[in-house]
Design a protein around this motif. Structure first.
Motif, short mmCIF file in Angstrom:
data_model
loop_
_atom_site.label_atom_id
_atom_site.label_comp_id
_atom_site.label_asym_id
_atom_site.label_seq_id
_atom_site.Cartn_x
_atom_site.Cartn_y
_atom_site.Cartn_z
N ARG A 1 -20.13 35.22 51.45
CA ARG A 1 -21.08 34.47 50.61
C ARG A 1 -20.90 34.84 49.14
NH1 ARG A 1 -26.09 35.87 48.65
NH2 ARG A 1 -27.51 34.14 48.16
N THR A 2 -20.73 36.14 48.87
CA THR A 2 -20.55 36.58 47.49
C THR A 2 -19.24 36.06 46.91
OG1 THR A 2 -21.88 38.57 47.83
CG2 THR A 2 -20.33 38.61 45.99
N VAL A 3 -18.18 36.09 47.72
CA VAL A 3 -16.89 35.57 47.25
C VAL A 3 -17.03 34.12 46.82
CG1 VAL A 3 -14.53 34.98 47.90
CG2 VAL A 3 -15.50 37.17 48.61
N TYR A 4 -17.67 33.32 47.67
CA TYR A 4 -17.76 31.89 47.38
C TYR A 4 -18.81 31.56 46.32
CZ TYR A 4 -14.52 31.13 51.18
OH TYR A 4 -13.40 31.14 51.96
N GLN A 5 -19.67 32.53 46.01
CA GLN A 5 -20.55 32.34 44.86
C GLN A 5 -19.78 32.49 43.55
OE1 GLN A 5 -23.62 35.24 45.73
NE2 GLN A 5 -25.09 33.65 46.27
N HIS A 6 -18.82 33.38 43.55
CA HIS A 6 -18.01 33.61 42.35
C HIS A 6 -16.82 32.67 42.26
CE1 HIS A 6 -20.01 37.20 40.78
NE2 HIS A 6 -20.17 37.58 42.03
N PHE A 7 -16.27 32.31 43.42
CA PHE A 7 -15.08 31.46 43.48
C PHE A 7 -15.32 30.40 44.56
CE2 PHE A 7 -13.94 35.83 42.48
CZ PHE A 7 -13.35 35.68 41.23
N GLY A 8 -15.29 29.15 44.18
CA GLY A 8 -15.64 28.08 45.11
C GLY A 8 -14.72 27.95 46.29
N SER A 9 -13.48 28.43 46.16
CA SER A 9 -12.50 28.33 47.23
C SER A 9 -11.45 29.41 47.02
CB SER A 9 -11.83 26.95 47.21
OG SER A 9 -11.06 26.79 46.03
N LYS A 10 -10.59 29.57 48.02
CA LYS A 10 -9.48 30.52 47.86
C LYS A 10 -8.58 30.07 46.72
CE LYS A 10 -5.69 32.79 50.33
NZ LYS A 10 -4.94 32.90 51.59
N GLY A 11 -8.40 28.76 46.56
CA GLY A 11 -7.59 28.25 45.45
C GLY A 11 -8.15 28.65 44.11
N ASP A 12 -9.48 28.60 43.98
CA ASP A 12 -10.11 29.02 42.72
C ASP A 12 -9.88 30.50 42.47
OD1 ASP A 12 -11.05 26.46 42.31
OD2 ASP A 12 -13.04 26.87 43.14
N LEU A 13 -9.92 31.29 43.55
CA LEU A 13 -9.66 32.72 43.42
C LEU A 13 -8.23 32.98 42.97
CD1 LEU A 13 -10.33 35.70 43.77
CD2 LEU A 13 -9.89 35.45 46.24
N VAL A 14 -7.29 32.23 43.53
CA VAL A 14 -5.88 32.38 43.14
C VAL A 14 -5.72 32.09 41.64
CG1 VAL A 14 -3.56 31.44 43.42
CG2 VAL A 14 -4.97 31.90 45.43
N ILE A 15 -6.35 31.03 41.16
CA ILE A 15 -6.26 30.67 39.75
C ILE A 15 -6.83 31.78 38.88
CG2 ILE A 15 -7.08 29.08 37.97
CD1 ILE A 15 -4.88 27.95 39.69
N ALA A 16 -8.01 32.30 39.24
CA ALA A 16 -8.63 33.37 38.47
C ALA A 16 -7.75 34.62 38.46
CB ALA A 16 -10.01 33.69 39.03
N HIS A 17 -7.14 34.90 39.59
CA HIS A 17 -6.23 36.04 39.70
C HIS A 17 -5.03 35.86 38.75
CE1 HIS A 17 -3.12 38.66 41.31
NE2 HIS A 17 -2.43 37.62 41.71
N LEU A 18 -4.45 34.68 38.75
CA LEU A 18 -3.28 34.44 37.90
C LEU A 18 -3.64 34.46 36.42
CD1 LEU A 18 -1.45 31.64 39.94
CD2 LEU A 18 -0.94 34.09 39.87
N ARG A 19 -4.81 33.92 36.07
CA ARG A 19 -5.23 33.93 34.67
C ARG A 19 -5.48 35.35 34.17
NH1 ARG A 19 -5.81 29.07 32.65
NH2 ARG A 19 -6.36 27.28 33.96
N ARG A 20 -5.78 36.23 35.10
CA ARG A 20 -6.04 37.62 34.75
C ARG A 20 -4.74 38.40 34.51
NH1 ARG A 20 -8.28 42.07 38.96
NH2 ARG A 20 -9.81 43.17 37.68
N VAL A 21 -3.63 37.90 35.04
CA VAL A 21 -2.37 38.65 35.01
C VAL A 21 -1.93 38.98 33.59
CG1 VAL A 21 0.10 38.47 35.50
CG2 VAL A 21 -1.55 37.83 37.25
#
Length: 206
Positions: free
Chosen positions: A58-78
């Motif tokens: 639930r917390t993951v999907y509150q911060h990131f709407g999907s796994k794809g969104d998480l991947v994007i946030a991860h890459l932008r952080r690189v």
């Protein structure tokens, strides 16, 4: 109410019910960085990611709407500013800055310079959809890095900075792919090749 809307005093409960303070988003991104690097994006499940991050789904999907969104946030952080720790150094000559791009070990988790390209290349190779935001981001990063290489090649006095920048970008792509595919550090060899290319380009400009 989402975690982003909570006051600093509000705490969440993780998957084992332990109370945790703020910082869930960073823990999720840290876990993503570790797992995506170790086993790839496709092979990382959300249950495993939640366990490593110590948060609920639930917390993951509150911060990131999907796994794809998480991947994007991860890459932008690189590397959002395209290797400023190399290209913005005033204590190095332009030639030294070009070589420094190849001088960080790709196998180190927190390495800078060339290591930054690994996660972006992995995303590009793992995601089939050419219009997926992660692949678009990887292309944009590669183009931005090439521009910085060309600009620095021009500062170094290359006769054809466009050509030298493209050559170094291609070399960086190759060494990143080889290192991640074979698990061996190919950077020492790449540094020698880069030095030869730079010397040839700048000698011909003299």
């Amino acid at each position: 109410m989402s975690d982003l809307e909570k006051s600093p005093q509000v705490l969440e409960k993780g998957p084992q019910g332990q109370r945790r303070g703020r910082g869930a988003r960073e823990r999720i991104l840290d876990a993503a960085q570790q797992l995506f690097r170790e086993q790839g994006i496709r092979d990382t499940g959300m249950d495993q990611l939640c366990a490593v991050a110590g948060v609920s789904k639930r917390t993951v999907y509150q911060h990131f709407g999907s796994k794809g969104d998480l991947v994007i946030a991860h890459l932008r952080r690189v590397d959002p500013d395209v290797m400023p720790e190399v290209f913005d150094r005033t204590d190095l000559t332009p030639r030294e800055r070009l070589l420094a791009v190849f001088q960080a070990p790709l196998s180190t988790a927190d390495a800078t310079s060339a290591a930054q390209c690994g996660p972006l290349m992995s995303a590009f190779l793992e995601i089939g959809d050419p219009e997926h935001p992660a692949r678009v981001l990887a292309r944009e990063y590669t183009r931005a890095l090439t521009v910085r290489l060309i600009e620095t090649a021009r500062e170094a006095g290359a006769a054809d900075p466009e050509l030298l920048g493209q050559q170094l970008a291609l070399l960086l792509d190759g060494v990143t792919a080889r290192t991640r595919t074979l698990g061996e550090d190919a950077l020492p060899t790449a540094v020698g090749i880069a030095a030869a290319l730079i010397d040839q380009a700048t000698v011909h400009s003299a």
